[in-house]
Design an enzyme around this catalytic site. Structure first.
Site, PDB file in Angstrom:
ATOM      1  N   VAL A  50     -32.495  84.496   2.168  1.00  0.00           N
ATOM      2  CA  VAL A  50     -32.219  83.059   2.161  1.00  0.00           C
ATOM      3  C   VAL A  50     -30.879  82.782   2.845  1.00  0.00           C
ATOM      4  O   VAL A  50     -30.740  81.800   3.590  1.00  0.00           O
ATOM      5  CB  VAL A  50     -32.215  82.495   0.716  1.00  0.00           C
ATOM      6  CG1 VAL A  50     -31.832  81.020   0.702  1.00  0.00           C
ATOM      7  CG2 VAL A  50     -33.577  82.705   0.052  1.00  0.00           C
ATOM      8  N   CYS A  51     -29.900  83.639   2.625  1.00  0.00           N
ATOM      9  CA  CYS A  51     -28.542  83.418   3.128  1.00  0.00           C
ATOM     10  C   CYS A  51     -28.470  83.146   4.629  1.00  0.00           C
ATOM     11  O   CYS A  51     -27.806  82.186   5.036  1.00  0.00           O
ATOM     12  CB  CYS A  51     -27.637  84.588   2.752  1.00  0.00           C
ATOM     13  SG  CYS A  51     -27.498  84.843   0.975  1.00  0.00           S
ATOM     14  N   PRO A  52     -29.132  83.939   5.482  1.00  0.00           N
ATOM     15  CA  PRO A  52     -28.983  83.651   6.912  1.00  0.00           C
ATOM     16  C   PRO A  52     -29.562  82.298   7.314  1.00  0.00           C
ATOM     17  O   PRO A  52     -29.075  81.680   8.261  1.00  0.00           O
ATOM     18  CB  PRO A  52     -29.706  84.807   7.607  1.00  0.00           C
ATOM     19  CG  PRO A  52     -30.589  85.399   6.579  1.00  0.00           C
ATOM     20  CD  PRO A  52     -29.931  85.144   5.253  1.00  0.00           C
TER      21      PRO A  52
END
Length: 178
Positions: A50-52
């Site tokens: 999810v972070c990128p």
């Protein structure tokens, strides 16, 4: 957790602005951006899923934040070398230029009150800080749910009017008269 009206904590962390340790690593403090609006967003871990999507989403708006005299700053509890490695090996992250803070000792995350109690990593927290260092907006999401960077930009726009802004207000629309 620190919230609206609180002073954003002082910090002195290594920031990574690219993959090259010789050119893209610098010490950054809260004084580095004195007099500027800050949009500081934390993610749990590098090399995740999810972070990128969030980092790229915020990065695509970096120019919009700059146009509003705001500095975009990313942060996680990973080290500066992990940040650099991720930027090197992820094609979508490599071209981004805004600073990523390495809060590896978890001091800033702890002071902000955004460490996940079970995982020991930063929650998905966004802070909008005014030029005097006062937190004006906070959003915190569960580890599994990404944010909407466009909403952070919309809220920055509303805060910068210093007026009453109705639900779903967009820059250029009328504000409310009390």
């Amino acid at each position: 957790m620190l919230t609206v009206g609180d002073k954003f904590p002082a910090f002195n962390l290594t920031a990574v602005t690219g993959p090259d340790h010789n050119k893209h690593f610098a010490s950054v403090t809260n004084e580095s951006y004195k007099g500027k609006w800050l949009v500081v967003f934390f993610w749990p871990k590098d090399f995740t899923f999810v972070c990128p999507t969030e980092i790229v989403g915020y990065g695509s708006l970096e120019g919009d934040f700059k146009d509003r005299d705001a500095v975009l700053i990313g942060a996680s509890t990973d080290t500066d070398f992990v940040h650099a490695a991720w930027r090197t090996h992820h094609a979508d992250l490599n071209p981004l230029t805004f600073p990523w803070l390495a809060d590896e000792k978890r001091e800033l995350s702890t002071e902000l009150g955004i460490l996940d109690k079970n995982a020991g990593v930063a929650l998905r927290a966004t802070f909008i800080v005014d030029p005097e260092g006062i937190i004006r907006h906070v959003q915190v999401n569960d580890l599994s749910v990404g944010r909407n960077p466009q909403e952070a930009l919309r809220i920055l726009d509303a805060l910068q009017t210093d007026e009453l802004c109705p639900c779903n207000w967009q820059k250029g629309e009328n504000t409310l008269v009390a």
